[in-house]
Each structure stands twice: as C-alpha cells, then as structure tokens.
Design a protein around this motif. Structure first.
Motif, PDB file in Angstrom:
ATOM      1  N   ASP A  63       0.946  -1.228  -0.078  1.00  0.00           N
ATOM      2  CA  ASP A  63       0.078  -0.074  -0.102  1.00  0.00           C
ATOM      3  C   ASP A  63       0.969   1.378  -0.074  1.00  0.00           C
ATOM      4  N   ALA A  64       1.995   1.171   0.963  1.00  0.00           N
ATOM      5  CA  ALA A  64       2.833   2.266   0.935  1.00  0.00           C
ATOM      6  C   ALA A  64       3.425   2.717  -0.296  1.00  0.00           C
ATOM      7  N   ALA A  65       4.128   1.660  -1.050  1.00  0.00           N
ATOM      8  CA  ALA A  65       4.779   1.851  -2.492  1.00  0.00           C
ATOM      9  C   ALA A  65       3.940   2.202  -3.479  1.00  0.00           C
ATOM     10  N   LEU A  66       2.710   1.836  -3.201  1.00  0.00           N
ATOM     11  CA  LEU A  66       1.460   2.288  -4.469  1.00  0.00           C
ATOM     12  C   LEU A  66       1.288   3.579  -4.024  1.00  0.00           C
ATOM     13  N   ILE A  67       0.948   3.909  -3.033  1.00  0.00           N
ATOM     14  CA  ILE A  67       0.552   5.508  -2.747  1.00  0.00           C
ATOM     15  C   ILE A  67       1.638   6.432  -2.852  1.00  0.00           C
ATOM     16  N   ALA A  68       3.024   6.144  -2.583  1.00  0.00           N
ATOM     17  CA  ALA A  68       4.024   6.836  -2.945  1.00  0.00           C
ATOM     18  C   ALA A  68       4.372   6.978  -4.414  1.00  0.00           C
ATOM     19  N   ALA A  69       3.837   5.918  -5.204  1.00  0.00           N
ATOM     20  CA  ALA A  69       3.820   6.162  -6.558  1.00  0.00           C
ATOM     21  C   ALA A  69       2.884   6.819  -7.363  1.00  0.00           C
ATOM     22  N   GLY A  70       1.851   7.367  -6.382  1.00  0.00           N
ATOM     23  CA  GLY A  70       0.601   7.986  -6.807  1.00  0.00           C
ATOM     24  C   GLY A  70      -0.489   7.283  -7.245  1.00  0.00           C
ATOM     25  N   TRP A  71      -0.445   6.092  -6.730  1.00  0.00           N
ATOM     26  CA  TRP A  71      -1.837   5.006  -6.961  1.00  0.00           C
ATOM     27  C   TRP A  71      -2.665   5.342  -5.715  1.00  0.00           C
ATOM     28  N   GLN A  72      -3.998   4.882  -6.081  1.00  0.00           N
ATOM     29  CA  GLN A  72      -5.034   4.560  -4.992  1.00  0.00           C
ATOM     30  C   GLN A  72      -5.160   3.049  -4.617  1.00  0.00           C
ATOM     31  N   VAL A  73      -5.176   2.868  -3.408  1.00  0.00           N
ATOM     32  CA  VAL A  73      -5.354   1.368  -3.239  1.00  0.00           C
ATOM     33  C   VAL A  73      -6.630   1.126  -2.765  1.00  0.00           C
ATOM     34  N   VAL A  74      -7.480  -0.014  -3.132  1.00  0.00           N
ATOM     35  CA  VAL A  74      -8.645  -0.306  -2.575  1.00  0.00           C
ATOM     36  C   VAL A  74      -8.355  -1.585  -1.968  1.00  0.00           C
ATOM     37  N   ARG A  75      -8.688  -1.716  -0.733  1.00  0.00           N
ATOM     38  CA  ARG A  75      -8.639  -3.246  -0.207  1.00  0.00           C
ATOM     39  C   ARG A  75     -10.190  -3.553   0.229  1.00  0.00           C
ATOM     40  N   ILE A  76     -10.361  -4.689  -0.334  1.00  0.00           N
ATOM     41  CA  ILE A  76     -11.809  -5.306  -0.164  1.00  0.00           C
ATOM     42  C   ILE A  76     -11.556  -6.815   0.431  1.00  0.00           C
ATOM     43  N   TRP A  77     -12.594  -6.916   1.615  1.00  0.00           N
ATOM     44  CA  TRP A  77     -12.453  -8.040   2.301  1.00  0.00           C
ATOM     45  C   TRP A  77     -13.344  -9.205   1.484  1.00  0.00           C
ATOM     46  N   GLU A  78     -12.835 -10.529   1.576  1.00  0.00           N
ATOM     47  CA  GLU A  78     -13.493 -11.685   0.597  1.00  0.00           C
ATOM     48  C   GLU A  78     -15.276 -11.605   1.246  1.00  0.00           C
ATOM     49  N   HIS A  79     -15.551 -11.043   2.603  1.00  0.00           N
ATOM     50  CA  HIS A  79     -16.710 -11.367   2.978  1.00  0.00           C
ATOM     51  C   HIS A  79     -17.723 -10.130   2.472  1.00  0.00           C
ATOM     52  N   GLU A  80     -17.081  -9.017   1.876  1.00  0.00           N
ATOM     53  CA  GLU A  80     -17.950  -7.983   1.664  1.00  0.00           C
ATOM     54  C   GLU A  80     -18.977  -8.100   0.355  1.00  0.00           C
ATOM     55  N   ASP A  81     -20.095  -7.505   0.509  1.00  0.00           N
ATOM     56  CA  ASP A  81     -21.013  -7.779  -0.817  1.00  0.00           C
ATOM     57  C   ASP A  81     -20.456  -7.038  -1.930  1.00  0.00           C
ATOM     58  N   PRO A  82     -20.345  -7.803  -3.151  1.00  0.00           N
ATOM     59  CA  PRO A  82     -19.866  -7.451  -4.318  1.00  0.00           C
ATOM     60  C   PRO A  82     -20.363  -6.140  -4.783  1.00  0.00           C
ATOM     61  N   ALA A  83     -21.643  -5.606  -4.742  1.00  0.00           N
ATOM     62  CA  ALA A  83     -22.080  -4.447  -5.134  1.00  0.00           C
ATOM     63  C   ALA A  83     -21.507  -3.293  -4.094  1.00  0.00           C
ATOM     64  N   THR A  84     -21.564  -3.517  -2.820  1.00  0.00           N
ATOM     65  CA  THR A  84     -20.857  -2.537  -1.898  1.00  0.00           C
ATOM     66  C   THR A  84     -19.380  -2.164  -2.333  1.00  0.00           C
ATOM     67  N   ALA A  85     -18.875  -3.339  -2.476  1.00  0.00           N
ATOM     68  CA  ALA A  85     -17.337  -3.282  -2.898  1.00  0.00           C
ATOM     69  C   ALA A  85     -17.165  -2.560  -4.237  1.00  0.00           C
ATOM     70  N   ALA A  86     -17.947  -3.149  -5.189  1.00  0.00           N
ATOM     71  CA  ALA A  86     -17.862  -2.057  -6.475  1.00  0.00           C
ATOM     72  C   ALA A  86     -18.269  -0.772  -6.365  1.00  0.00           C
ATOM     73  N   ASP A  87     -19.026  -0.452  -5.521  1.00  0.00           N
ATOM     74  CA  ASP A  87     -19.286   1.240  -4.946  1.00  0.00           C
ATOM     75  C   ASP A  87     -18.079   1.819  -4.839  1.00  0.00           C
ATOM     76  N   ARG A  88     -17.309   1.217  -3.842  1.00  0.00           N
ATOM     77  CA  ARG A  88     -16.110   1.763  -3.474  1.00  0.00           C
ATOM     78  C   ARG A  88     -14.967   1.787  -4.452  1.00  0.00           C
ATOM     79  N   VAL A  89     -15.073   0.749  -5.407  1.00  0.00           N
ATOM     80  CA  VAL A  89     -14.117   1.062  -6.483  1.00  0.00           C
ATOM     81  C   VAL A  89     -14.557   1.870  -7.265  1.00  0.00           C
ATOM     82  N   GLN A  90     -15.738   2.040  -7.685  1.00  0.00           N
ATOM     83  CA  GLN A  90     -16.211   3.255  -8.408  1.00  0.00           C
ATOM     84  C   GLN A  90     -15.964   4.660  -8.114  1.00  0.00           C
ATOM     85  N   ALA A  91     -16.032   4.705  -6.656  1.00  0.00           N
ATOM     86  CA  ALA A  91     -15.749   5.924  -6.029  1.00  0.00           C
ATOM     87  C   ALA A  91     -14.232   6.415  -6.270  1.00  0.00           C
ATOM     88  N   ALA A  92     -13.347   5.476  -5.902  1.00  0.00           N
ATOM     89  CA  ALA A  92     -11.893   5.440  -6.183  1.00  0.00           C
ATOM     90  C   ALA A  92     -11.431   5.683  -7.650  1.00  0.00           C
TER      91      ALA A  92
END
Length: 135
Positions: free
Chosen positions: A103-132
């Motif tokens: 995460d730190a290496a990606l953020i330092a390189a100007g990336w956004q990181v989205v971490r999703i847990w396997e138990h999360e609802d796919p639609a809710t997780a996709a909302d987070r990705v879309q927001a990013a």
C-alpha cells in the motif's frame, strides 16, 4: 521458521488454495463489468514489483485487492491456527506487513489502493471501487 507449517494433509489442502480467480474476486469483477468498467486482472501495478493486484485500472492508477479473511487477518473473521501456532502467527503477520508495504509503495507512486475483504458484498465493494476511480 524452519519447522514445517503443518502436517502433510494440511499442507496438501493449503496448496489447493487458489491464488487468483477466487469466488469473491470473480463476483467483484462480474459486478464491475456489469457496470461497464474495464480493467486488467492479476497484474503488478508497478514495474519490477512482484506483488500483483487482483484488479488494476492502470490509466487511473487504481489497484484493487480482494483479501481473504484468514490470510490477511480480517478484524472480523481472522482465526488463529492451533497447530504450529507460532509459525502461523509469524506467517500471517508477515502477510499483513507485506500488504501495508505494498500500500505504501503504491501510494508513494501516486496510486490509490482499494482493499476489499472476501466477505464484503460485491455491489458495495464495486461502489467503493467506482468511488476510487471517480465514475
């Protein structure tokens, strides 16, 4: 960490664990695709880095990881193996340390990181990705 982590039967079972294309990953990817988003799968976001993201939007510089609750120590679902507990504690702590370093290496390189847990609802997780990605 010289002792083997498990007995032969447990080792064989662990070896069968998928590294990519897990059910939670496929569900998220299906939802993202349904929403019209296109992405790369199982790709290293940074050149020369062996750590691969599950979903990558390279032009938008967004890397998405779908983390398993056991392997990445989910605060809700993490369990501690009883067999060879010391070895597993070190192994799982190392996974979390590597995740934070990634995460730190990606953020330092100007990336956004989205971490999703396997138990999360796919639609809710996709909302987070879309927001990013801003769509």
């Amino acid at each position: 960490m010289t002792r083997p982590p498990t007995d032969a039967a447990t080792s064989a079972r662990m070896a069968r664990q998928r590294r990519s294309d897990t059910k939670p990953e496929l569900a998220l990817r299906k939802e993202l695709h349904r929403r019209g988003l296109r992405y790369f799968v199982d790709r290293a976001p940074l050149r020369g880095q062996r750590r691969r993201a599950d979903v990558v939007f390279p032009r938008l510089r967004v890397a998405v990881y779908v983390d398993g609750c056991f392997w990445h120590r989910c605060p809700r679902h993490a369990t501690d193996p009883k067999n060879n507990a010391e070895w597993w504690a070190a192994k799982l702590a190392g996974n979390v340390t590597r995740d934070r370093a990634t995460d730190a290496a990606l953020i330092a390189a100007g990336w956004q990181v989205v971490r999703i847990w396997e138990h999360e609802d796919p639609a809710t997780a996709a909302d987070r990705v879309q927001a990013a990605i801003g769509r």
